[in-house]
Design a protein around this motif. Structure first.
Motif, PDB file in Angstrom:
ATOM      1  N   ASN A   1      24.462 -97.629 -52.718  1.00  0.00           N
ATOM      2  CA  ASN A   1      24.137 -97.034 -53.944  1.00  0.00           C
ATOM      3  C   ASN A   1      23.546 -95.463 -53.783  1.00  0.00           C
ATOM      4  N   ARG A   2      23.254 -95.139 -52.974  1.00  0.00           N
ATOM      5  CA  ARG A   2      22.479 -93.616 -53.076  1.00  0.00           C
ATOM      6  C   ARG A   2      23.693 -92.795 -52.849  1.00  0.00           C
ATOM      7  N   SER A   3      24.784 -92.882 -52.227  1.00  0.00           N
ATOM      8  CA  SER A   3      25.820 -92.307 -52.093  1.00  0.00           C
ATOM      9  C   SER A   3      26.465 -92.194 -53.569  1.00  0.00           C
ATOM     10  N   LEU A   4      26.685 -93.404 -54.169  1.00  0.00           N
ATOM     11  CA  LEU A   4      27.120 -93.278 -55.416  1.00  0.00           C
ATOM     12  C   LEU A   4      26.374 -92.671 -56.410  1.00  0.00           C
ATOM     13  N   SER A   5      25.006 -92.708 -56.234  1.00  0.00           N
ATOM     14  CA  SER A   5      24.276 -91.969 -57.331  1.00  0.00           C
ATOM     15  C   SER A   5      24.392 -90.392 -56.940  1.00  0.00           C
ATOM     16  N   SER A   6      24.480 -90.166 -55.789  1.00  0.00           N
ATOM     17  CA  SER A   6      24.459 -88.819 -55.627  1.00  0.00           C
ATOM     18  C   SER A   6      26.058 -88.219 -56.203  1.00  0.00           C
ATOM     19  N   GLU A   7      27.015 -88.837 -55.950  1.00  0.00           N
ATOM     20  CA  GLU A   7      28.386 -88.516 -56.437  1.00  0.00           C
ATOM     21  C   GLU A   7      28.078 -88.446 -57.836  1.00  0.00           C
ATOM     22  N   ARG A   8      27.595 -89.421 -58.757  1.00  0.00           N
ATOM     23  CA  ARG A   8      27.640 -89.298 -60.242  1.00  0.00           C
ATOM     24  C   ARG A   8      26.670 -88.083 -60.810  1.00  0.00           C
ATOM     25  N   ALA A   9      25.631 -87.757 -59.899  1.00  0.00           N
ATOM     26  CA  ALA A   9      24.995 -86.483 -60.413  1.00  0.00           C
ATOM     27  C   ALA A   9      25.889 -85.465 -60.060  1.00  0.00           C
ATOM     28  N   ARG A  10      26.609 -85.184 -59.033  1.00  0.00           N
ATOM     29  CA  ARG A  10      27.445 -84.289 -59.041  1.00  0.00           C
ATOM     30  C   ARG A  10      28.554 -84.080 -59.856  1.00  0.00           C
ATOM     31  N   SER A  11      29.091 -85.305 -60.245  1.00  0.00           N
ATOM     32  CA  SER A  11      30.116 -85.182 -61.433  1.00  0.00           C
ATOM     33  C   SER A  11      29.511 -84.510 -62.613  1.00  0.00           C
ATOM     34  N   VAL A  12      28.326 -84.811 -62.948  1.00  0.00           N
ATOM     35  CA  VAL A  12      27.807 -84.514 -64.403  1.00  0.00           C
ATOM     36  C   VAL A  12      27.425 -83.109 -64.137  1.00  0.00           C
ATOM     37  N   TYR A  13      26.872 -82.645 -63.144  1.00  0.00           N
ATOM     38  CA  TYR A  13      26.942 -81.381 -62.736  1.00  0.00           C
ATOM     39  C   TYR A  13      28.032 -80.502 -63.007  1.00  0.00           C
TER      40      TYR A  13
END
Length: 282
Positions: free
Chosen positions: A218-230
């Motif tokens: 879940n942490r890697s998924l949340s990091s990639e989602r934050a990056r996508s929004v950024y």
């Protein structure tokens, strides 16, 4: 006719000079008497001298201490984020009320506040800045008709925009959905108003373990989602990249219970924090 013989001038000074000299002597005696009869108010002199002794001009005696975590500079001066303005505002009540003169401290008194009182004043000013930003962001969200799609909150450090993860992503995926891109464009238009502030984009998930080969947890998924929004936001507007941070926290910071589907849906989110000016300068 014979010319009249010219009379020789009288010897000594003219007569008028004697009268003028007497007048000057009288005036001199008069002013000497006035000066001698005047008295100095020692009390007033001491008060004036004491007022100069108490003036500080942000200089700390002998440079031996610093306020909170301010950086020590040469000559005993300190530099603390927004401390100068805090001290200048301390003529108002520490609780934030302007009040009358009897209930407020002078700027000189403010420099003798305890660390706790000064920290409380810094927090009060930070909350005031955040509240003003909150009102601005809320007004822009209403203008863009997205106020019902975000959750707004603030504290003494930042204003937080919570974006529902289901609006932005499919389950278990970090790619932004096509039908949410217009929504993110409006978010970018809001954020760019604060491009000189620190902006942090955080990804969050629920506690259900992810089960696909693309993201290990879940942490890697949340990091990639934050990056996508950024990446999408900065592609829409001109930002100062050094002012933007991204982070992924997985399920470590829930805002609701993961025991219910409703709670888990709230936890699947992207949080965008806009730090106020006071905390952007730290």
């Amino acid at each position: 006719m014979a010319k009249r013989k010219q009379q020789p001038p009288d010897e000594g000074s003219p007569a008028w000079m004697s009268t003028f000299s007497d007048l000057m002597n009288l005036l001199l005696c008069f002013f000497i008497l006035l000066f001698a009869s005047s008295t100095m108010d020692e009390g007033k002199i001491q008060k004036i001298a004491a007022s100069f002794d108490n003036l500080s001009f942000s200089v700390i005696s002998e440079g031996s201490v610093s306020l909170l975590t301010g950086e020590m500079l040469s000559g005993g001066m300190t530099q603390l984020a927004d401390t100068d303005s805090v001290l200048s505002e301390a003529g108002k009540n520490i609780d934030g009320n302007t009040g009358d003169k009897s209930s407020s401290a002078s700027p000189t008194d403010a420099e003798h506040l305890s660390d706790n009182d000064l920290q409380a004043e810094v927090e009060r000013r930070g909350e005031q800045q955040s509240e003003e930003m909150y009102e601005e962001v809320m007004q822009m969200a209403e203008t863009y008709a997205i106020d019902d799609q975000i959750i707004l909150d603030f504290n003494d450090q930042y204003v937080e925009l919570d974006l529902n993860g289901s609006i932005l992503f499919d389950s278990g995926n970090a790619e932004i959905k096509d039908n949410s891109k217009l929504f993110l464009q409006k978010i970018a238009q809001i954020l760019v108003k604060y491009k000189y502030n620190v902006i942090e984009i955080e990804g969050h998930t629920d506690n259900i373990p992810i089960s696909n080969s693309k993201y290990e947890d879940n942490r890697s998924l949340s990091s990639e989602r934050a990056r996508s929004v950024y990446e999408y936001v900065v592609s829409q507007e001109h930002f100062i990249d050094s002012n933007i941070k991204i982070a992924g926290y997985g399920d470590s910071r829930p805002v609701a219970s993961n025991e219910t589907e409703e709670g888990r849906a709230k936890n699947r989110r992207v949080a965008i924090k806009i730090y106020n000016k006071q905390n952007s300068n730290n």
